[in-house]
Enzyme design. Structure first.
Site, PDB file in Angstrom:
ATOM      1  N   LYS A 166       0.850  -1.297   0.059  1.00 44.47           N
ATOM      2  CA  LYS A 166      -0.046  -0.013  -0.141  1.00 44.47           C
ATOM      3  C   LYS A 166       0.818   1.109   0.126  1.00 44.47           C
ATOM      4  O   LYS A 166       2.078   1.039   0.663  1.00 44.47           O
ATOM      5  CB  LYS A 166      -0.874   0.222   1.382  1.00 44.47           C
ATOM      6  CG  LYS A 166      -1.953  -0.973   1.400  1.00 44.47           C
ATOM      7  CD  LYS A 166      -3.225  -0.595   1.072  1.00 44.47           C
ATOM      8  CE  LYS A 166      -4.360  -1.772   1.307  1.00 44.47           C
ATOM      9  NZ  LYS A 166      -4.648  -2.043   2.733  1.00 44.47           N
ATOM     10  N   HIS A 169       1.722   6.645   3.188  1.00 43.85           N
ATOM     11  CA  HIS A 169       0.957   7.890   3.082  1.00 43.85           C
ATOM     12  C   HIS A 169       1.511   8.962   4.311  1.00 43.85           C
ATOM     13  O   HIS A 169       2.252   8.705   4.956  1.00 43.85           O
ATOM     14  CB  HIS A 169      -0.280   7.690   3.128  1.00 43.85           C
ATOM     15  CG  HIS A 169      -0.946   7.192   4.331  1.00 43.85           C
ATOM     16  ND1 HIS A 169      -0.815   7.393   5.612  1.00 43.85           N
ATOM     17  CD2 HIS A 169      -1.408   5.868   4.558  1.00 43.85           C
ATOM     18  CE1 HIS A 169      -1.268   6.685   6.511  1.00 43.85           C
ATOM     19  NE2 HIS A 169      -1.628   5.538   5.985  1.00 43.85           N
ATOM     20  N   HIS A 172       2.121   8.153   7.746  1.00 44.23           N
ATOM     21  CA  HIS A 172       3.509   7.104   7.925  1.00 44.23           C
ATOM     22  C   HIS A 172       4.515   7.973   8.010  1.00 44.23           C
ATOM     23  O   HIS A 172       5.502   7.907   8.510  1.00 44.23           O
ATOM     24  CB  HIS A 172       3.563   6.138   6.648  1.00 44.23           C
ATOM     25  CG  HIS A 172       2.431   4.912   6.699  1.00 44.23           C
ATOM     26  ND1 HIS A 172       1.659   4.860   5.700  1.00 44.23           N
ATOM     27  CD2 HIS A 172       2.039   4.388   8.020  1.00 44.23           C
ATOM     28  CE1 HIS A 172       0.876   4.007   5.926  1.00 44.23           C
ATOM     29  NE2 HIS A 172       0.904   3.704   7.294  1.00 44.23           N
TER      30      HIS A 172
HETATM   31  N1  ARG Z   1      -0.170  -0.107   9.861  1.00 41.66           N
HETATM   32  C1  ARG Z   1      -1.038   0.774  10.332  1.00 41.66           C
HETATM   33  C2  ARG Z   1      -1.515   1.674   9.522  1.00 41.66           C
HETATM   34  O1  ARG Z   1      -0.703   2.327   8.511  1.00 41.66           O
HETATM   35  C3  ARG Z   1      -0.397   1.616  11.708  1.00 41.66           C
HETATM   36  C4  ARG Z   1       0.070   0.682  12.883  1.00 41.66           C
HETATM   37  C5  ARG Z   1       0.120   1.443  14.024  1.00 41.66           C
HETATM   38  N2  ARG Z   1       0.481   0.513  15.231  1.00 41.66           N
HETATM   39  C6  ARG Z   1      -0.344  -0.090  15.978  1.00 41.66           C
HETATM   40  N3  ARG Z   1       0.381  -0.752  16.793  1.00 41.66           N
HETATM   41  N4  ARG Z   1      -1.657  -0.203  15.828  1.00 41.66           N
HETATM   42  O2  ARG Z   1      -2.705   2.340   9.606  1.00 41.66           O
END
Ligand code: ARG
Length: 647
Positions: A166, A169, A172
């Site tokens: 993905k 964005h 991130h």
């Molecule tokens: N991968 C998730 C996203 O892009 C963020 C993860 C954040 N960390 C967690 N422990 N939930 O939305």
């Protein structure tokens, strides 16, 4: 760093017989600690008020004209006195001090100014000796400050956490920048820091991806550009899946209509059945089931996607001075952990069945928390379920004292639910150690070629823009050794500083022109300030080849000018700015200081020339600029920037 003996003899030289040191202060690391302790000692003797009470009331000033430290007299909690009168009394009876001026009174405030000559001769050697460690304090992370053998506190900073296949964005991007900074911050405070990237690498969509790779994938491209290629594959296969979904919907409607009219729908039914049984969605489900069941081929392909993506991520993070201790991810959470959590929640009555699914009703704690699903009807886990298992696993593995989740504020609810559920199921010990560091959105983040998809695209684009800006000054441009590399570094600084400039929670506009400008509070401006300080040293060395290497023995009494004194006052406060940043956990606390300090330095250039002055004056001024460069450098590195020597 200066030893306590060195500090002691430096203080003797300015007329102080002993090192003032209240509990939990660090005179060898932080000049303000000396002054706070000294003023406290004098006031305690003078007023009979408890030293710890006095110490706490000595605060920073918002404006330099109010002093270097100030005291709100009412905070001393003396009963039955007029506070304005008492403030005057305190100031009038304040004894003569070799390092602090007569206090000034402003209403109920008493302001203390540090005597410039003493301050300068204390602080500049302190900075020059401590070098890259000036401002930081490794004692703060000790479990027991009086017993270093008890070890350091441990913090997990979980940040960036992109989703494989993905786009990377804005959320991130911000998590990466802010998380990188927080890791450095805790490290500077002497904590043991575990940097963790929790990848989004599990779920049915990875079945979709595998099916897509079968159809559209290329091994060669995967090796070359895994992140981009997997994304392309994902987009293509998602389109098919989407189209099939639409077709199925249309067929269903048509079948219903035909049946109503009493007509034959068997052809349509056959077609629908084909989609439902052989379409991408079903294939993906089957595939993901094979992954969940641990089937080696299915897992092997998925692992290859993951491993190759991580290789690529590592390269990109390295450009931002970020390295992880652990690439974890949703896929790594063990079934046993989730099963155990489910069992505990059921036994304690935390969870309940709801139409075949399992939910936790959090509204009994707070309406806002809502109801959270933790197991779907088909028995599969969710994002939240995996986070519950992951937190527990991390606690077992690391026994952390603190865990920070750096995640966009869009996920406030998710993290609040996670923390509350842990508490409810009897894991309060873990919940209490967890903190969500959130942040606002980036508006209009796009590259010039379209909407930004990957971190590399953003960094490349900003580097190119920076290159253009640099080329607009031809003379300078010609002197830069490796313009491409410099442009790249400046571009990264531009993005990062723009991101860290405001409070985390604020949204901001991704404005390429603005962030790449050398004017205003930007990354390139800070880099320019650093390079300029560096060039002063370089030019002085070129002009006077026999300058001493060690400038800490310069004659600092020659730095009398107001401009020099103001710069020294700023430099002296850097360790306190660091302390304050630990409280705010806001990169803007550091940035605002660095801008203010750099402005002060830049307005002193005309008044404090180096080359062309008398030798001793020159050495003293050089020491001042070298100290300023060191502090700027330390602050920039704390933020995760790479200070440039030339540009
Ligand atoms: N991968 C998730 C996203 O892009 C963020 C993860 C954040 N960390 C967690 N422990 N939930 O939305």
């Amino acid at each position: 760093t200066l030893s306590i003996d060195e500090i002691s003899s430096a203080l003797k030289k300015v007329g102080l017989d002993s090192v003032p040191q209240e509990p939990n202060t660090y005179p060898a690391l932080n000049p303000f600690d000396i002054y706070r302790s000294h003023i406290t000692e004098l006031l305690a003797k003078q007023t009979g008020i408890d030293a710890s009470t006095i110490y706490k009331t000595l605060a920073w000033t918002a404006k330099p004209e109010n002093g270097d430290l100030q005291m709100a007299v009412p905070a001393l909690r003396i009963k039955g006195k007029d506070m304005k009168e008492f403030a005057k009394e305190v100031a009038e009876n304040f004894p003569e001090s070799p390092i602090v001026e007569r206090p000034v009174v402003n209403g109920t405030w008493v302001g203390f100014f540090f005597k410039p000559a003493a301050l300068t001769s204390l602080v500049l050697p302190q900075i020059l000796k401590a070098g890259p460690s000036y401002g930081f304090n490794p004692n703060l992370g000790l479990k027991d400050p009086s017993d270093p053998s008890a070890g350091r506190k441990k913090v997990i900073v979980e940040f960036s956490s992109p989703n494989i296949a993905k786009p990377f964005h804005a959320g991130h991007l911000r998590s990466t920048i802010i998380g990188g900074f927080l890791g450095n911050l805790y490290e500077g405070a002497g904590w043991e820091v575990i940097r963790m990237n929790y990848l989004g690498d599990w779920g049915k969509q990875y079945g979709v991806l595998a099916v897509g790779f079968d159809k559209f994938g290329s091994e060669a491209e995967l090796e070359q550009n895994p992140i981009g290629h997997l994304y392309d594959v994902y987009v293509k296969i998602s389109k098919i899946s989407h189209d099939e979904g639409e077709a199925a919907k249309a067929l269903k409607a048509e079948i219903a209509k035909l049946k109503e009219e009493g007509k034959d729908a068997s052809a349509q039914e056959a077609e629908l059945k084909k989609i439902e049984e052989e379409g991408v969605d079903q294939q993906a489900r089957n595939y993901f089931k094979r992954m969940v069941d641990g089937e080696p081929t299915a897992l092997g392909i998925w692992k290859k996607f993951r491993d190759l993506s991580i290789v690529k991520y590592k390269e990109t993070y390295a450009r931002l001075n970020i390295r992880y201790d652990e690439y974890s991810g949703e896929s790594q959470v063990k079934d046993e952990s989730m099963d155990e959590a489910a069992r505990i929640m059921q036994e304690k009555g935390v969870s309940e069945d709801s139409e075949g699914a399992v939910i936790v009703d959090l509204t009994k704690y707070s309406k806002k928390l809502g109801k959270a699903i933790i197991k779907k009807k088909d028995g599969t886990s969710l994002y939240l379920t995996r986070d519950i298992g992951a937190a527990w696993e991390r606690y077992q593995k690391y026994h952390f004292d603190k865990m920070i989740y750096v995640v966009a504020s869009q996920q406030d609810l998710h993290l609040a639910q996670l923390f509350k559920i842990q508490e409810a199921m009897g894991r309060k010990e873990v919940a209490d150690k967890c903190q969500h560091i959130n942040f606002g959105m980036v508006l209009g983040m796009s590259t010039r070629k379209g909407t930004a998809k990957f971190l590399d695209d953003i960094l490349r684009d900003v580097g190119e823009k920076m290159h253009e800006v640099m080329r607009s000054n031809e003379d300078k441009y010609r002197q830069v050794e490796d313009p491409e590399k410099t442009a790249d570094t400046l571009g990264i600084s531009a993005v990062m500083v723009q991101d860290m400039k405001g409070k985390r929670i604020n949204n901001y506009n991704f404005d390429m022109d603005r962030m790449c400008s050398f004017e205003g509070d930007t990354g390139p401006y800070l880099q320019y300030a650093h390079a300029r300080l560096n060039s002063i040293e370089r030019k002085a060395k070129a002009a006077v080849p026999d300058l001493p290497e060690d400038l800490s023995t310069a004659d600092f009494s020659l730095l009398k000018e107001q401009h020099a004194v103001e710069v020294v006052r700023q430099l002296a406060s850097w360790p306190d700015v660091f302390l304050n940043t630990i409280k705010t956990q806001e990169p803007t606390t550091v940035l605002m200081y660095l801008f203010k300090m750099s402005h002060m330095v830049s307005s002193s250039y005309d008044h404090l020339q180096v080359v062309g002055s008398d030798r001793e004056v020159m050495i003293a001024r050089l020491a001042l600029y070298k100290a300023a460069k060191q502090v700027l450098n330390n602050g920039m590195r704390l933020l995760g920037l790479s200070p440039v020597e030339r540009m």
